[in-house]
Design an enzyme around this catalytic site. Structure first.
Site, short mmCIF file in Angstrom:
data_model
loop_
_atom_site.label_atom_id
_atom_site.label_comp_id
_atom_site.label_asym_id
_atom_site.label_seq_id
_atom_site.Cartn_x
_atom_site.Cartn_y
_atom_site.Cartn_z
N ASP B 92 0.87 -1.17 0.00
CA ASP B 92 0.00 0.00 0.00
C ASP B 92 0.91 1.23 0.00
OD1 ASP B 92 1.00 0.47 2.49
OD2 ASP B 92 -0.89 0.25 3.55
N ASP B 271 -7.90 -7.49 0.41
CA ASP B 271 -6.98 -7.69 1.54
C ASP B 271 -7.71 -7.24 2.78
OD1 ASP B 271 -6.52 -4.66 1.04
OD2 ASP B 271 -5.53 -5.07 2.95
#
Lengths: 376, 376
Positions: B92, B271
């Site tokens: 991320d 996720d």
């Protein structure tokens, strides 16, 4: 339980042997990982088998009695079934744990009254009850209920305590003889030599313990704060009295050095929380020496933790990665270090055994101690 | 990075596909275990491969930037080399973590000033710098630096925030185009759709994101507290605009139900910390429904955690043993439950994929949700 003495070293008292239980064989000298509450902390059962290559593990009667409790253990069919470890298990008698509860226990001739450290509930451990508990747990080797005197303690206390331990032992033996194993496999009772650091008491205790003619014998009340020299001196005296034909178990010991010295003095079995407890604090025993993974020097050392030791955990993960995990307080740090340190301890006793069998244990031992105990 | 759309369901928008990276293939729909600090908490790398059967894991830029830091990661040769995971990794952008530091960050056009949650040190994340960091980490899929607005927020805030995210995206794309991967494998940038729960903004954002023509696209700013219906509504709108030929990644989602609904709406990647975080709290997702292992009913249930799920951890350990470990706060409880829950999540998306390929996803989904979300 059967013990076969395979070789005795010509220069030291070191021995190589084989214990046979209904759950399989144990090659001695052996180290037994401590599985306090029916689990070796941070280590999967599969890892104990495949990575650590443990041959026998320890359970703690006191902890297992409190949680999960006898009802669950009996319903499960014993600890082997409960935790899925189908190799040998040894249980301590709870004595050491109960005596650690200094403020919340009371010792009488009958047994020990204590309060649970979890919920304060009151309990009484008698020699008979502790035998019954270990029948329910179903360990292959069960320990007599003893009093482990504190260190230091005066001769008078040690003497009285030793005699109490001896009287309790007779009650343990009687109870074991009057009862049967619960799950079809046999259970061997090991009595425990006490006597603090007093030679006369250790001699007296070892003679009494030996006279009970049980399948194996243990030495308790050492590694409780006394100098290592005192421990070795007591061990030498005691091992000179305990029969050669039976395994000798030094309880709660110790560092790699303590273990090698203990082996040299004729001891066959060891257990200690050090490899797992120190692992959780970032201390690693390796084939090259001792590592404190918190040291900055490891932060960019991308070499494996211990290539020579072998195994997945020790060769797959790098020191730098383990240092990072430790710094971040990630669970995986404790997991890796625990498996690694236990593998090291099993490797250590395996190496000792190999050198005993090869006949060069006496030459190997000081070199091994020097290398393994150095700080990297 | 290549994406092959293998099948689209005739009754829903669900898709089966295959992403190919330089570190191997990912079959979609896929769930990505979260490895915040370069480790999936409590799970050995070997277990991720063999037990969880993970195909791609996540790393967090914010955490990795702070620890071990860019210097160590670059010396290691990137995160794959550092943690030994040689399958695909997605990172991320750190945006979500930085914006969570409510009291200690300041958002400007240039980027975000923030103080480390570890030592209070001051840092600035700009879109360009976050791309550089992800180059150093070496993830196969790297995320654009976006602002994730809180929920609820008003239309004006969400609109301005969305435009800032879009301007930052242009800077991310420029930086990526001007720089090269560091370790010889290619890195694909995924931009992120924002717009809170406002349809007009989500449409506008999805169109802008799609126009950037990157290898894959993500939907952010959902599962931040809004009702599930709002999330599904936004997802339907956005997925209707994002190109079919590229994978769609719904960030931070979610429960098994959320994931199946997300798949039905045409999402390919997910996720969430839920499987591991809930595992540490004793909540298990199983093929038969949800288990709270703290419940007394499991204390004498000696059946495997989940026979149908397969794998060592789920079939070797019993519910009673896991309950005992949880009660004793043993590390092994978290280890077992984490591996189990992650295996379940990978099984879940694998089942979804099988049913998409078999053509009966629409019939299977409601039955699966009913069964898997029930409390046992």
């Amino acid at each position: 339980m059967k013990f076969e003495l395979q070789k005795t070293d010509s220069q030291t008292k070191a021995r190589a042997g084989k214990i046979t239980t209904d759950h399989g064989e144990i090659l001695t000298p052996i180290f037994m990982p401590v599985g306090t509450a029916g689990t070796v902390k941070g280590v999967h059962t599969k890892e104990l088998l495949e990575e650590v290559e443990a041959q026998i593990i320890l359970g703690n009667t006191y902890h297992l009695y409190l949680r999960p409790g006898l009802d669950i253990l009996e319903k499960a069919g014993g600890l082997h079934k409960f935790n899925g470890w189908d190799k040998p298990i040894l249980t301590d008698s709870g004595g050491y744990q109960v005596f650690s509860l200094k403020e919340i226990r009371k010792i009488t001739e009958e047994g020990v009254y204590f309060n649970s450290h979890i919920d304060g509930s009151k309990h009484l451990f008698t020699p008979e009850y502790v035998m019954d508990i270990q029948r329910v747990i179903g360990a292959d080797i069960i320990m007599a209920f003893d009093e482990c005197p504190p260190y230091p303690c005066d001769h008078e206390y040690a003497r009285k305590s030793m005699h109490l331990t001896h009287r309790w032992l007779k009650r343990c033996v009687k109870r074991i003889n009057e009862t049967e194993p619960k799950y079809g496999h046999s259970q061997a009772l090991f009595p425990i030599v006490q006597g603090s650091v007093f030679k006369d008491l250790r001699i007296q205790s070892a003679e009494f313990i030996a006279s009970q003619d049980q399948p194996g014998n243990a030495i308790g009340g050492l590694s409780v704060g006394e100098p290592a020299e005192d421990m070795y001196e007591m061990l030498e005296i005691v091992n000179g009295i305990l029969p050669e034909s039976k395994p000798r178990y030094l309880m709660g010991v110790g560092t790699p050095e303590n273990i090698l010295e203990g082996i040299a003095l004729g001891t066959d079995m060891f257990d200690c929380v050090m490899p797992t407890r120190n692992a959780r604090n970032g201390m690693l025993f390796t084939t090259q020496g001792i590592i404190n993974i918190r040291n900055k020097k490891w932060e960019d050392d991308f070499s494996p933790i211990d290539q020579e030791l072998g195994g997945y955990v020790s060769t797959f993960y790098s020191k730098a990665y383990l240092k990072h995990l430790n710094k971040c307080q990630e669970m995986l740090a404790a997991q890796i270090a625990s498996v690694h340190n236990l593998r090291f301890y099993l490797w250590l006793v395996g190496e000792a055994r190999n050198h005993i069998l090869a006949g060069d244990f006496a030459e190997w031992k000081p070199l091994a101690i020097k290398k393994l105990m150095q700080r990297l």
